[in-house]
Motif scaffolding. Structure first.
Motif, PDB file in Angstrom:
ATOM      1  N   HIS A  11      -0.978  28.853  18.733  1.00 46.50           N
ATOM      2  CA  HIS A  11      -1.785  28.410  17.605  1.00 46.50           C
ATOM      3  C   HIS A  11      -1.581  29.324  16.406  1.00 46.50           C
ATOM      4  CE1 HIS A  11      -3.925  26.240  20.790  1.00 46.50           C
ATOM      5  NE2 HIS A  11      -4.302  25.410  19.829  1.00 46.50           N
ATOM      6  N   SER A  12      -1.506  30.624  16.650  1.00 48.88           N
ATOM      7  CA  SER A  12      -1.349  31.567  15.538  1.00 48.88           C
ATOM      8  C   SER A  12      -0.016  31.352  14.814  1.00 48.88           C
ATOM      9  CB  SER A  12      -1.479  33.016  16.006  1.00 48.88           C
ATOM     10  OG  SER A  12      -0.464  33.339  16.931  1.00 48.88           O
ATOM     11  N   GLY A  13       1.023  30.973  15.534  1.00 43.01           N
ATOM     12  CA  GLY A  13       2.307  30.663  14.908  1.00 43.01           C
ATOM     13  C   GLY A  13       2.194  29.477  13.964  1.00 43.01           C
ATOM     14  N   ALA A  14       1.449  28.462  14.382  1.00 47.10           N
ATOM     15  CA  ALA A  14       1.241  27.282  13.536  1.00 47.10           C
ATOM     16  C   ALA A  14       0.450  27.653  12.284  1.00 47.10           C
ATOM     17  CB  ALA A  14       0.511  26.192  14.320  1.00 47.10           C
ATOM     18  N   ILE A  15      -0.561  28.477  12.441  1.00 43.97           N
ATOM     19  CA  ILE A  15      -1.380  28.899  11.306  1.00 43.97           C
ATOM     20  C   ILE A  15      -0.564  29.744  10.337  1.00 43.97           C
ATOM     21  CG2 ILE A  15      -3.362  30.330  10.648  1.00 43.97           C
ATOM     22  CD1 ILE A  15      -4.657  29.283  13.321  1.00 43.97           C
ATOM     23  N   LYS A  16       0.262  30.652  10.861  1.00 46.20           N
ATOM     24  CA  LYS A  16       1.119  31.468   9.986  1.00 46.20           C
ATOM     25  C   LYS A  16       2.102  30.602   9.207  1.00 46.20           C
ATOM     26  CE  LYS A  16       2.478  34.507  13.101  1.00 46.20           C
ATOM     27  NZ  LYS A  16       3.177  35.631  13.732  1.00 46.20           N
ATOM     28  N   PHE A  17       2.669  29.593   9.864  1.00 46.70           N
ATOM     29  CA  PHE A  17       3.612  28.696   9.193  1.00 46.70           C
ATOM     30  C   PHE A  17       2.911  27.911   8.089  1.00 46.70           C
ATOM     31  CE2 PHE A  17       5.949  24.697   8.695  1.00 46.70           C
ATOM     32  CZ  PHE A  17       7.224  25.182   8.458  1.00 46.70           C
ATOM     33  N   ASN A  18       1.706  27.422   8.368  1.00 48.73           N
ATOM     34  CA  ASN A  18       0.935  26.687   7.373  1.00 48.73           C
ATOM     35  C   ASN A  18       0.640  27.577   6.161  1.00 48.73           C
ATOM     36  OD1 ASN A  18      -0.562  24.311   6.518  1.00 48.73           O
ATOM     37  ND2 ASN A  18      -2.389  25.546   6.866  1.00 48.73           N
ATOM     38  N   ARG A  19       0.271  28.810   6.419  1.00 48.21           N
ATOM     39  CA  ARG A  19       0.009  29.761   5.331  1.00 48.21           C
ATOM     40  C   ARG A  19       1.273  30.002   4.503  1.00 48.21           C
ATOM     41  NH1 ARG A  19      -1.860  34.407   8.093  1.00 48.21           N
ATOM     42  NH2 ARG A  19      -3.657  33.125   8.581  1.00 48.21           N
ATOM     43  N   PHE A  20       2.419  30.168   5.186  1.00 42.29           N
ATOM     44  CA  PHE A  20       3.701  30.346   4.500  1.00 42.29           C
ATOM     45  C   PHE A  20       4.003  29.149   3.605  1.00 42.29           C
ATOM     46  CE2 PHE A  20       8.200  29.189   4.492  1.00 42.29           C
ATOM     47  CZ  PHE A  20       8.754  30.300   3.873  1.00 42.29           C
ATOM     48  N   CYS A  21       3.804  27.947   4.131  1.00 42.90           N
ATOM     49  CA  CYS A  21       4.067  26.738   3.346  1.00 42.90           C
ATOM     50  C   CYS A  21       3.163  26.681   2.122  1.00 42.90           C
ATOM     51  CB  CYS A  21       3.877  25.491   4.202  1.00 42.90           C
ATOM     52  SG  CYS A  21       5.196  25.222   5.408  1.00 42.90           S
ATOM     53  N   ASN A  22       1.886  26.965   2.294  1.00 46.82           N
ATOM     54  CA  ASN A  22       0.954  26.937   1.167  1.00 46.82           C
ATOM     55  C   ASN A  22       1.353  27.946   0.100  1.00 46.82           C
ATOM     56  OD1 ASN A  22      -0.629  24.881   2.246  1.00 46.82           O
ATOM     57  ND2 ASN A  22      -1.957  26.312   3.320  1.00 46.82           N
ATOM     58  N   GLN A  23       1.758  29.132   0.515  1.00 45.84           N
ATOM     59  CA  GLN A  23       2.158  30.174  -0.436  1.00 45.84           C
ATOM     60  C   GLN A  23       3.425  29.787  -1.199  1.00 45.84           C
ATOM     61  OE1 GLN A  23       2.451  33.585   2.126  1.00 45.84           O
ATOM     62  NE2 GLN A  23       0.267  34.044   1.983  1.00 45.84           N
ATOM     63  N   ASN A  24       4.256  28.945  -0.600  1.00 40.88           N
ATOM     64  CA  ASN A  24       5.514  28.524  -1.215  1.00 40.88           C
ATOM     65  C   ASN A  24       5.452  27.097  -1.775  1.00 40.88           C
ATOM     66  OD1 ASN A  24       7.619  30.763  -0.748  1.00 40.88           O
ATOM     67  ND2 ASN A  24       6.465  30.657   1.170  1.00 40.88           N
ATOM     68  N   HIS A  25       4.227  26.597  -1.934  1.00 44.30           N
ATOM     69  CA  HIS A  25       3.983  25.294  -2.554  1.00 44.30           C
ATOM     70  C   HIS A  25       4.676  24.142  -1.834  1.00 44.30           C
ATOM     71  CE1 HIS A  25       2.173  27.676  -5.684  1.00 44.30           C
ATOM     72  NE2 HIS A  25       3.310  28.341  -5.804  1.00 44.30           N
ATOM     73  N   LEU A  26       4.692  24.234  -0.487  1.00 43.20           N
ATOM     74  CA  LEU A  26       5.234  23.157   0.339  1.00 43.20           C
ATOM     75  C   LEU A  26       4.068  22.379   0.934  1.00 43.20           C
ATOM     76  CD1 LEU A  26       7.981  25.141   2.251  1.00 43.20           C
ATOM     77  CD2 LEU A  26       8.304  23.623   0.311  1.00 43.20           C
ATOM     78  N   GLU A  27       4.150  21.071   0.877  1.00 44.61           N
ATOM     79  CA  GLU A  27       3.119  20.224   1.461  1.00 44.61           C
ATOM     80  C   GLU A  27       3.171  20.358   2.981  1.00 44.61           C
ATOM     81  OE1 GLU A  27       2.241  15.466   1.766  1.00 44.61           O
ATOM     82  OE2 GLU A  27       3.264  16.225  -0.022  1.00 44.61           O
ATOM     83  N   CYS A  28       2.056  20.770   3.588  1.00 46.94           N
ATOM     84  CA  CYS A  28       2.019  21.005   5.036  1.00 46.94           C
ATOM     85  C   CYS A  28       0.635  20.662   5.561  1.00 46.94           C
ATOM     86  CB  CYS A  28       2.351  22.468   5.329  1.00 46.94           C
ATOM     87  SG  CYS A  28       2.383  22.875   7.080  1.00 46.94           S
ATOM     88  N   GLU A  29       0.605  20.034   6.738  1.00 40.09           N
ATOM     89  CA  GLU A  29      -0.656  19.652   7.370  1.00 40.09           C
ATOM     90  C   GLU A  29      -0.587  20.010   8.853  1.00 40.09           C
ATOM     91  OE1 GLU A  29      -3.027  15.516   8.479  1.00 40.09           O
ATOM     92  OE2 GLU A  29      -1.142  15.430   7.399  1.00 40.09           O
ATOM     93  N   LEU A  30      -1.579  20.752   9.340  1.00 33.31           N
ATOM     94  CA  LEU A  30      -1.675  21.025  10.774  1.00 33.31           C
ATOM     95  C   LEU A  30      -2.374  19.847  11.431  1.00 33.31           C
ATOM     96  CD1 LEU A  30      -2.662  24.798  10.901  1.00 33.31           C
ATOM     97  CD2 LEU A  30      -0.402  23.762  11.072  1.00 33.31           C
TER      98      LEU A  30
END
Length: 82
Positions: A11-30
């Motif tokens: 789960h933490s890997g998914a959350i880190k990836f979502n945070r990375f996407c948000n910081q890089n202005h990529l549309e991402c949804e968990l």
């Protein structure tokens, strides 16, 4: 722009990836992993990306599928180290 689903080991890997996407202005949804796909943690990230997918890969990602339709997926990356 292509749509992808990334599966994670934790789960933490998914959350880190979502945070990375948000910081890089990529549309991402968990979201829960589609039944057709399997995952260790049950959470996946659905995102859109138009560049080389290799730029996003990290050790937390188990697999990445390209979404062909609402129920069709094509495996584009699998972590072979585990």
């Amino acid at each position: 722009m292509k749509e992808y689903i990334a599966l994670f080991y934790t789960h933490s890997g998914a959350i880190k990836f979502n945070r990375f996407c948000n910081q890089n202005h990529l549309e991402c949804e968990l979201m829960p992993v589609p039944r057709k796909l399997s995952s260790n943690c049950g959470i996946c990230a659905k995102f859109k990306y138009d560049k080389n997918i290799e730029n996003l890969i990290n050790d937390d990602i188990e697999k990445i599928y390209e979404c062909k339709s609402s129920r069709e997926y094509s495996l584009v990356y699998e972590n072979e180290d585990f």
